[in-house]
Design an enzyme around this catalytic site. Sequence first.
Site, PDB file in Angstrom:
ATOM      1  N   ASN A  10      70.076 -27.030 140.495  1.00 27.97           N
ATOM      2  CA  ASN A  10      68.953 -27.167 141.531  1.00 27.97           C
ATOM      3  C   ASN A  10      68.276 -28.384 141.413  1.00 27.97           C
ATOM      4  O   ASN A  10      67.216 -28.547 140.629  1.00 27.97           O
ATOM      5  CB  ASN A  10      67.993 -25.753 141.557  1.00 27.97           C
ATOM      6  CG  ASN A  10      66.939 -25.788 142.534  1.00 27.97           C
ATOM      7  OD1 ASN A  10      66.999 -26.650 143.183  1.00 27.97           O
ATOM      8  ND2 ASN A  10      65.819 -24.932 142.168  1.00 27.97           N
ATOM      9  N   GLU A 168      64.608 -15.791 137.526  1.00 33.37           N
ATOM     10  CA  GLU A 168      63.870 -16.905 137.415  1.00 33.37           C
ATOM     11  C   GLU A 168      62.409 -16.417 137.043  1.00 33.37           C
ATOM     12  O   GLU A 168      61.812 -16.329 138.019  1.00 33.37           O
ATOM     13  CB  GLU A 168      64.168 -17.874 138.407  1.00 33.37           C
ATOM     14  CG  GLU A 168      65.466 -18.536 138.538  1.00 33.37           C
ATOM     15  CD  GLU A 168      65.549 -19.948 139.054  1.00 33.37           C
ATOM     16  OE1 GLU A 168      66.109 -20.565 138.634  1.00 33.37           O
ATOM     17  OE2 GLU A 168      64.767 -20.132 139.971  1.00 33.37           O
ATOM     18  N   GLY A 174      60.261 -24.976 134.847  1.00 32.77           N
ATOM     19  CA  GLY A 174      59.575 -25.964 134.834  1.00 32.77           C
ATOM     20  C   GLY A 174      58.526 -26.260 133.826  1.00 32.77           C
ATOM     21  O   GLY A 174      57.634 -27.221 133.720  1.00 32.77           O
ATOM     22  N   GLY A 235      67.239 -26.076 136.846  1.00 33.50           N
ATOM     23  CA  GLY A 235      66.341 -27.125 137.517  1.00 33.50           C
ATOM     24  C   GLY A 235      66.369 -28.590 136.829  1.00 33.50           C
ATOM     25  O   GLY A 235      67.376 -29.352 136.929  1.00 33.50           O
TER      26      GLY A 235
HETATM   27  P1  PGA Z   1      63.744 -25.605 135.353  1.00 34.61           P
HETATM   28  O1  PGA Z   1      63.997 -24.912 136.953  1.00 34.61           O
HETATM   29  O2  PGA Z   1      65.119 -25.462 134.953  1.00 34.61           O
HETATM   30  O3  PGA Z   1      63.318 -27.090 135.547  1.00 34.61           O
HETATM   31  O4  PGA Z   1      62.682 -24.423 134.690  1.00 34.61           O
HETATM   32  C1  PGA Z   1      64.813 -23.940 137.260  1.00 34.61           C
HETATM   33  C2  PGA Z   1      64.705 -23.459 138.687  1.00 34.61           C
HETATM   34  O5  PGA Z   1      63.551 -23.562 139.172  1.00 34.61           O
HETATM   35  O6  PGA Z   1      65.681 -23.136 139.412  1.00 34.61           O
END
Ligand code: PGA
Length: 252
Positions: A10, A168, A174, A235
Amino acid sequence: MTRKKIVAGNWKMHKDYEAGRDLAQDIIEKLQPNDHLIVLGTPFIHLKGVSMIAKEVSNVAVAAQNCHYETQGAFTGEISAAMVYSTGARYVILGHSERRTLFGESDATVFLKVKAALANQLTPIVCVGESLEHRESNSHLDFVAQQLQDSLFGLTAAECNAVVLAYEPVWAIGTGKTASPDQAQEMHAHIRSLVSKAYDPETAAQLSILYGGSVKPANAAEIFAQPDVDGGLIGGASLVADDFIAIVNGLQ
Ligand code: PGA
Protein backbone atom coordinates in the site's frame (compact mmCIF):
# COMPACT_ATOMS: atom_id res chain seq x y z
CA MET A 1 -8.40 -26.28 0.74
CA THR A 2 -5.49 -24.07 -0.26
CA ARG A 3 -5.98 -20.38 0.07
CA LYS A 4 -4.31 -17.80 -2.11
CA LYS A 5 -1.26 -16.30 -0.37
CA ILE A 6 -0.81 -12.63 -1.05
CA VAL A 7 1.62 -9.84 -0.25
CA ALA A 8 0.08 -6.48 -1.10
CA GLY A 9 1.88 -3.15 -0.92
CA ASN A 10 0.00 0.00 0.00
CA TRP A 11 2.01 2.93 -1.29
CA LYS A 12 -0.47 5.41 0.23
CA MET A 13 0.19 8.99 -1.00
CA HIS A 14 3.82 8.42 -1.96
CA LYS A 15 5.85 8.49 -5.18
CA ASP A 16 5.44 10.91 -8.04
CA TYR A 17 4.99 9.60 -11.55
CA GLU A 18 8.64 8.79 -12.30
CA ALA A 19 9.42 7.45 -8.85
CA GLY A 20 6.40 5.16 -8.93
CA ARG A 21 7.43 3.68 -12.25
CA ASP A 22 10.98 3.15 -10.97
CA LEU A 23 9.76 1.44 -7.81
CA ALA A 24 7.47 -0.94 -9.70
CA GLN A 25 10.26 -1.80 -12.12
CA ASP A 26 12.73 -2.35 -9.32
CA ILE A 27 10.35 -4.65 -7.44
CA ILE A 28 9.57 -6.71 -10.53
CA GLU A 29 13.24 -7.09 -11.47
CA LYS A 30 14.14 -8.29 -7.99
CA LEU A 31 11.20 -10.64 -7.54
CA GLN A 32 12.24 -14.29 -7.31
CA PRO A 33 9.93 -16.76 -8.99
CA ASN A 34 7.26 -17.75 -6.45
CA ASP A 35 3.66 -18.89 -6.29
CA HIS A 36 2.31 -16.02 -4.28
CA LEU A 37 0.30 -13.16 -5.59
CA ILE A 38 2.02 -9.78 -5.32
CA VAL A 39 -0.28 -6.76 -5.43
CA LEU A 40 1.02 -3.21 -5.84
CA GLY A 41 -1.46 -0.74 -4.32
CA THR A 42 -0.54 2.55 -5.94
CA PRO A 43 -1.96 6.06 -6.11
CA PHE A 44 -4.39 6.49 -9.02
CA ILE A 45 -1.81 8.20 -11.25
CA HIS A 46 0.26 5.00 -11.39
CA LEU A 47 -2.45 2.45 -12.08
CA LYS A 48 -2.08 2.41 -15.84
CA GLY A 49 1.72 2.68 -15.97
CA VAL A 50 2.36 0.06 -13.30
CA SER A 51 -0.23 -2.25 -14.88
CA MET A 52 1.74 -2.03 -18.14
CA ILE A 53 5.01 -2.80 -16.32
CA ALA A 54 3.41 -5.74 -14.50
CA LYS A 55 1.62 -7.10 -17.55
CA GLU A 56 4.17 -9.77 -18.40
CA VAL A 57 4.47 -11.04 -14.83
CA SER A 58 1.66 -13.46 -14.11
CA ASN A 59 1.70 -13.18 -10.32
CA VAL A 60 1.89 -9.39 -10.04
CA ALA A 61 -1.33 -7.36 -9.98
CA VAL A 62 -2.13 -3.71 -9.38
CA ALA A 63 -4.59 -2.22 -6.87
CA ALA A 64 -6.17 1.17 -6.38
CA GLN A 65 -6.46 2.37 -2.78
CA ASN A 66 -10.06 3.54 -3.02
CA CYS A 67 -12.90 3.95 -5.49
CA HIS A 68 -16.33 5.55 -5.55
CA TYR A 69 -19.44 3.37 -5.43
CA GLU A 70 -21.25 5.15 -8.24
CA THR A 71 -20.37 4.28 -11.84
CA GLN A 72 -20.10 7.86 -13.07
CA GLY A 73 -21.55 11.29 -12.48
CA ALA A 74 -21.04 14.62 -10.79
CA PHE A 75 -18.61 13.50 -8.08
CA THR A 76 -15.70 15.90 -8.47
CA GLY A 77 -12.38 14.34 -7.59
CA GLU A 78 -13.67 10.77 -7.37
CA ILE A 79 -12.78 7.68 -9.42
CA SER A 80 -15.23 4.84 -10.05
CA ALA A 81 -14.53 1.11 -9.89
CA ALA A 82 -15.13 0.89 -13.66
CA MET A 83 -12.49 3.58 -14.21
CA VAL A 84 -10.02 1.69 -12.03
CA TYR A 85 -10.70 -1.47 -14.02
CA SER A 86 -10.09 0.36 -17.30
CA THR A 87 -6.48 1.08 -16.24
CA GLY A 88 -5.62 -2.61 -15.99
CA ALA A 89 -5.77 -2.69 -12.17
CA ARG A 90 -7.71 -5.70 -10.86
CA TYR A 91 -7.73 -5.04 -7.10
CA VAL A 92 -8.87 -2.21 -4.87
CA ILE A 93 -8.06 -1.63 -1.21
CA LEU A 94 -11.27 -0.57 0.55
CA GLY A 95 -12.07 0.62 4.06
CA HIS A 96 -8.49 1.32 5.05
CA SER A 97 -8.44 2.91 8.50
CA GLU A 98 -6.97 6.11 7.05
CA ARG A 99 -9.99 6.36 4.74
CA ARG A 100 -12.28 5.69 7.68
CA THR A 101 -10.72 8.15 10.13
CA LEU A 102 -9.44 10.92 7.82
CA PHE A 103 -12.14 10.83 5.15
CA GLY A 104 -15.17 9.76 7.15
CA GLU A 105 -15.83 6.42 5.48
CA SER A 106 -18.34 4.32 7.38
CA ASP A 107 -18.98 0.59 7.22
CA ALA A 108 -22.07 1.39 5.14
CA THR A 109 -19.99 3.29 2.57
CA VAL A 110 -17.37 0.56 2.54
CA PHE A 111 -20.11 -1.97 1.82
CA LEU A 112 -21.35 0.06 -1.17
CA LYS A 113 -17.79 0.31 -2.48
CA VAL A 114 -17.24 -3.44 -2.09
CA LYS A 115 -20.42 -4.07 -4.09
CA ALA A 116 -19.32 -1.62 -6.80
CA ALA A 117 -15.85 -3.18 -6.99
CA LEU A 118 -17.28 -6.68 -7.39
CA ALA A 119 -19.78 -5.49 -9.99
CA ASN A 120 -16.84 -4.15 -11.99
CA GLN A 121 -14.62 -7.23 -11.77
CA LEU A 122 -12.26 -5.80 -9.18
CA THR A 123 -11.21 -7.86 -6.17
CA PRO A 124 -11.70 -5.76 -3.04
CA ILE A 125 -9.14 -6.01 -0.27
CA VAL A 126 -11.39 -5.02 2.62
CA CYS A 127 -9.65 -3.66 5.71
CA VAL A 128 -10.91 -4.03 9.26
CA GLY A 129 -9.19 -3.47 12.57
CA GLU A 130 -9.62 -2.03 16.03
CA SER A 131 -8.18 1.08 17.69
CA LEU A 132 -5.91 0.95 20.71
CA GLU A 133 -8.87 1.91 22.90
CA HIS A 134 -10.82 -1.15 21.77
CA ARG A 135 -7.80 -3.37 22.21
CA GLU A 136 -7.15 -2.06 25.73
CA SER A 137 -10.78 -2.43 26.78
CA ASN A 138 -10.72 -5.97 25.43
CA SER A 139 -13.53 -5.22 22.95
CA HIS A 140 -11.38 -5.76 19.85
CA LEU A 141 -13.05 -9.04 18.86
CA ASP A 142 -16.54 -7.54 19.10
CA PHE A 143 -15.50 -4.38 17.32
CA VAL A 144 -14.12 -6.25 14.32
CA ALA A 145 -17.18 -8.53 14.31
CA GLN A 146 -19.38 -5.45 13.98
CA GLN A 147 -17.23 -4.03 11.17
CA LEU A 148 -17.56 -7.31 9.27
CA GLN A 149 -21.29 -7.42 9.90
CA ASP A 150 -21.81 -3.92 8.49
CA SER A 151 -19.23 -3.77 5.72
CA LEU A 152 -19.19 -7.33 4.41
CA PHE A 153 -21.88 -9.72 5.54
CA GLY A 154 -24.54 -8.16 3.33
CA LEU A 155 -22.77 -9.84 0.41
CA THR A 156 -23.96 -13.13 -1.04
CA ALA A 157 -21.70 -16.15 -0.45
CA ALA A 158 -20.60 -16.01 -4.09
CA GLU A 159 -19.60 -12.37 -3.65
CA CYS A 160 -17.82 -13.09 -0.38
CA ASN A 161 -15.81 -15.76 -2.19
CA ALA A 162 -14.35 -13.04 -4.41
CA VAL A 163 -13.15 -10.84 -1.53
CA VAL A 164 -9.78 -10.61 0.23
CA LEU A 165 -9.74 -9.37 3.84
CA ALA A 166 -7.01 -7.49 5.65
CA TYR A 167 -6.83 -7.28 9.42
CA GLU A 168 -5.05 -4.05 10.28
CA PRO A 169 -5.09 -3.05 13.95
CA VAL A 170 -5.11 0.74 13.82
CA TRP A 171 -2.61 0.96 16.67
CA ALA A 172 -0.07 -0.96 14.61
CA ILE A 173 -0.30 1.08 11.38
CA GLY A 174 2.77 3.21 10.78
CA THR A 175 3.58 3.15 14.48
CA GLY A 176 6.34 0.56 14.51
CA LYS A 177 4.16 -1.51 16.87
CA THR A 178 3.17 -4.84 15.39
CA ALA A 179 0.55 -7.23 16.66
CA SER A 180 2.34 -10.25 18.09
CA PRO A 181 2.00 -13.40 16.00
CA ASP A 182 -0.43 -14.70 18.66
CA GLN A 183 -2.55 -11.54 18.56
CA ALA A 184 -2.69 -11.71 14.77
CA GLN A 185 -3.58 -15.40 14.81
CA GLU A 186 -6.31 -14.87 17.41
CA MET A 187 -8.02 -12.20 15.31
CA HIS A 188 -7.57 -14.02 12.00
CA ALA A 189 -9.10 -17.20 13.46
CA HIS A 190 -11.93 -15.10 14.93
CA ILE A 191 -12.61 -13.50 11.54
CA ARG A 192 -12.58 -16.89 9.84
CA SER A 193 -15.06 -18.32 12.34
CA LEU A 194 -17.37 -15.31 11.88
CA VAL A 195 -17.27 -15.80 8.09
CA SER A 196 -18.03 -19.48 8.60
CA LYS A 197 -21.08 -18.61 10.70
CA ALA A 198 -22.28 -15.86 8.33
CA TYR A 199 -21.79 -18.06 5.25
CA ASP A 200 -20.39 -21.57 5.40
CA PRO A 201 -17.16 -23.36 6.36
CA GLU A 202 -15.95 -23.57 2.76
CA THR A 203 -16.25 -19.85 2.15
CA ALA A 204 -14.33 -19.27 5.38
CA ALA A 205 -11.67 -21.84 4.51
CA GLN A 206 -10.91 -20.30 1.13
CA LEU A 207 -10.86 -16.67 2.29
CA SER A 208 -7.42 -15.04 2.22
CA ILE A 209 -6.91 -12.89 5.32
CA LEU A 210 -3.87 -10.60 5.26
CA TYR A 211 -2.24 -8.99 8.25
CA GLY A 212 -1.20 -5.34 8.09
CA GLY A 213 0.48 -2.98 10.54
CA SER A 214 4.24 -2.34 10.69
CA VAL A 215 5.20 -5.52 8.84
CA LYS A 216 8.92 -5.44 8.12
CA PRO A 217 11.53 -7.87 6.81
CA ALA A 218 12.44 -8.68 10.43
CA ASN A 219 8.95 -9.72 11.59
CA ALA A 220 7.17 -10.84 8.40
CA ALA A 221 8.07 -14.55 8.41
CA GLU A 222 6.91 -15.08 12.00
CA ILE A 223 3.55 -13.41 11.41
CA PHE A 224 3.03 -15.13 8.06
CA ALA A 225 3.74 -18.50 9.67
CA GLN A 226 0.50 -18.31 11.66
CA PRO A 227 -2.06 -20.79 10.34
CA ASP A 228 -4.78 -18.23 9.62
CA VAL A 229 -2.49 -15.50 8.25
CA ASP A 230 -2.37 -15.71 4.46
CA GLY A 231 0.02 -12.87 3.75
CA GLY A 232 0.29 -9.17 4.43
CA LEU A 233 -0.74 -5.65 3.53
CA ILE A 234 2.42 -3.59 3.74
CA GLY A 235 2.60 0.20 4.03
CA GLY A 236 5.94 1.87 4.72
CA ALA A 237 8.09 -1.14 3.87
CA SER A 238 6.44 -1.48 0.45
CA LEU A 239 8.13 1.75 -0.66
CA VAL A 240 11.62 0.23 -0.57
CA ALA A 241 12.02 -2.53 -3.15
CA ASP A 242 14.54 -4.56 -1.14
CA ASP A 243 12.36 -4.48 1.99
CA PHE A 244 9.23 -5.40 0.09
CA ILE A 245 10.99 -8.28 -1.63
CA ALA A 246 12.38 -9.52 1.70
CA ILE A 247 8.82 -9.50 3.07
CA VAL A 248 7.54 -11.40 0.02
CA ASN A 249 10.32 -13.94 0.58
CA GLY A 250 9.13 -14.33 4.18
CA LEU A 251 5.87 -15.84 2.96
CA GLN A 252 6.14 -19.59 2.68
P1 PGA B 1 2.40 0.16 7.72
O1 PGA B 1 0.97 0.40 7.01
O2 PGA B 1 2.95 -1.12 7.16
O3 PGA B 1 3.23 1.36 7.33
O4 PGA B 1 2.13 0.07 9.19
C1 PGA B 1 0.11 -0.66 6.75
C2 PGA B 1 -1.13 -0.14 6.09
O5 PGA B 1 -1.59 0.95 6.44
O6 PGA B 1 -1.69 -0.79 5.19
